[in-house]
Design a protein around this motif. Sequence first.
Motif, mmCIF file in Angstrom:
data_model
loop_
_atom_site.group_PDB
_atom_site.id
_atom_site.type_symbol
_atom_site.label_atom_id
_atom_site.label_comp_id
_atom_site.label_asym_id
_atom_site.label_seq_id
_atom_site.Cartn_x
_atom_site.Cartn_y
_atom_site.Cartn_z
ATOM 1 N N VAL A 1 -7.560 1.369 3.467
ATOM 2 C CA VAL A 1 -6.946 0.038 3.564
ATOM 3 C C VAL A 1 -7.011 -0.453 5.003
ATOM 4 O O VAL A 1 -7.333 -1.622 5.266
ATOM 5 C CB VAL A 1 -5.486 0.066 3.062
ATOM 6 C CG1 VAL A 1 -4.748 -1.209 3.455
ATOM 7 C CG2 VAL A 1 -5.448 0.233 1.549
ATOM 8 N N ASP B 1 0.847 -1.194 0.000
ATOM 9 C CA ASP B 1 0.000 0.000 0.000
ATOM 10 C C ASP B 1 0.884 1.245 0.000
ATOM 11 O O ASP B 1 1.433 1.630 1.035
ATOM 12 C CB ASP B 1 -0.912 -0.008 1.238
ATOM 13 C CG ASP B 1 -1.785 1.233 1.339
ATOM 14 O OD1 ASP B 1 -2.054 1.852 0.296
ATOM 15 O OD2 ASP B 1 -2.190 1.582 2.474
ATOM 16 N N GLY C 1 2.309 -0.842 4.551
ATOM 17 C CA GLY C 1 2.260 0.503 3.993
ATOM 18 C C GLY C 1 3.646 1.080 3.827
ATOM 19 O O GLY C 1 4.654 0.444 4.142
ATOM 20 N N SER D 1 2.145 3.182 -7.398
ATOM 21 C CA SER D 1 2.803 2.067 -6.723
ATOM 22 C C SER D 1 3.988 1.592 -7.539
ATOM 23 O O SER D 1 4.078 1.843 -8.742
ATOM 24 C CB SER D 1 1.814 0.916 -6.532
ATOM 25 O OG SER D 1 2.455 -0.218 -5.970
#
Length: 329
Positions: free
Chosen positions: A290, A184, A280, A214
């Motif tokens: 999330v 994440d 994360g 990402s």
Amino acid sequence: MANNGRRSVKAKKGPTVGTGGHGRKALEGKGPTPKAEDRVYHKAHKSKQLAERSAAKRGTGARSAGAAKSGPKGRATEEVVTGRNSVVEALRAGIPAKALHVAIRIEMDDRVKESLKLAAERGIPLMETGKPELDRMTDDAVHQGLVLQIPPYEYPDAYELAEETVEKWKKGHIANAPLFVALDGITDPRNLGAIIRSVSAFSGHGVIVPERRSVGVTASAWKTSAGAAVRVPVARASNLNNALKQFKNMGIFVLGLDGDGDVSLPDLTLATEPVCIVVGSEGKGLSRLVRENCDQIVSIPIDSAMESLNASMAVGISLYEVSRQRAAG
């Protein structure tokens, strides 16, 4: 009969039909001389073309030496590894390669010789390429006469990968319960490479990355994974939160890693169940949505003097604990 000493005189030839304009056309010329850059045979024309291609490449965001850019439907565009040290290390690590480009009349050293040998052993095509073309391929990066072309990574769909793994587990085709790691907000390819390596080491079944904002499987990620990316699939989810909801519907428990967790890692009771561990970024941690989609937030006990663990390190520790509990159970 005598001609009385006079010579015969030939009649003067008259004009031929259709030739009246030739002289005038010759005098008109071919118009102004084209600019040097517009003459295809001129050096300036080739320089102009190279400059235009380079500008176009920069405009589309293409990068070199381990950087990737998202293309249509979230696929990574082709990229390159440049420089003698980087190329030989990439070949040693078994990174998939499309071709090895070698500069014409390259000065040989041990790194070049080893690169050629490794490429030949793996059946990677060797291309003798001129310096201008190498400069264009690398966007003028320092390449030292060696450029390794990396094909785009083919990402499976996150939902399909999870569904297939769950089915195999239920049918007894795989021994361990499904184990995934989802990222994440992580953008460093070296973190991804290290996580892939840990997932491989602890019998995980895949890594999930979001389609946008990402990291992707770049040359740098391949290199850091030390070849583990060949064994561990990296799947893409168009929306990570939706993917996590789908995982939960399949019976996969979603565990978020955070310093303020409700459960300490040694007290985790879901390790033997199908699990997806979510990590994360080191700075921001898990995003709010999330976090809300996690079944549990798990924390790793560490010295209070330290603020946080590196993402890949946190994943490695968590996977070890899950593996330990599964072996003990």
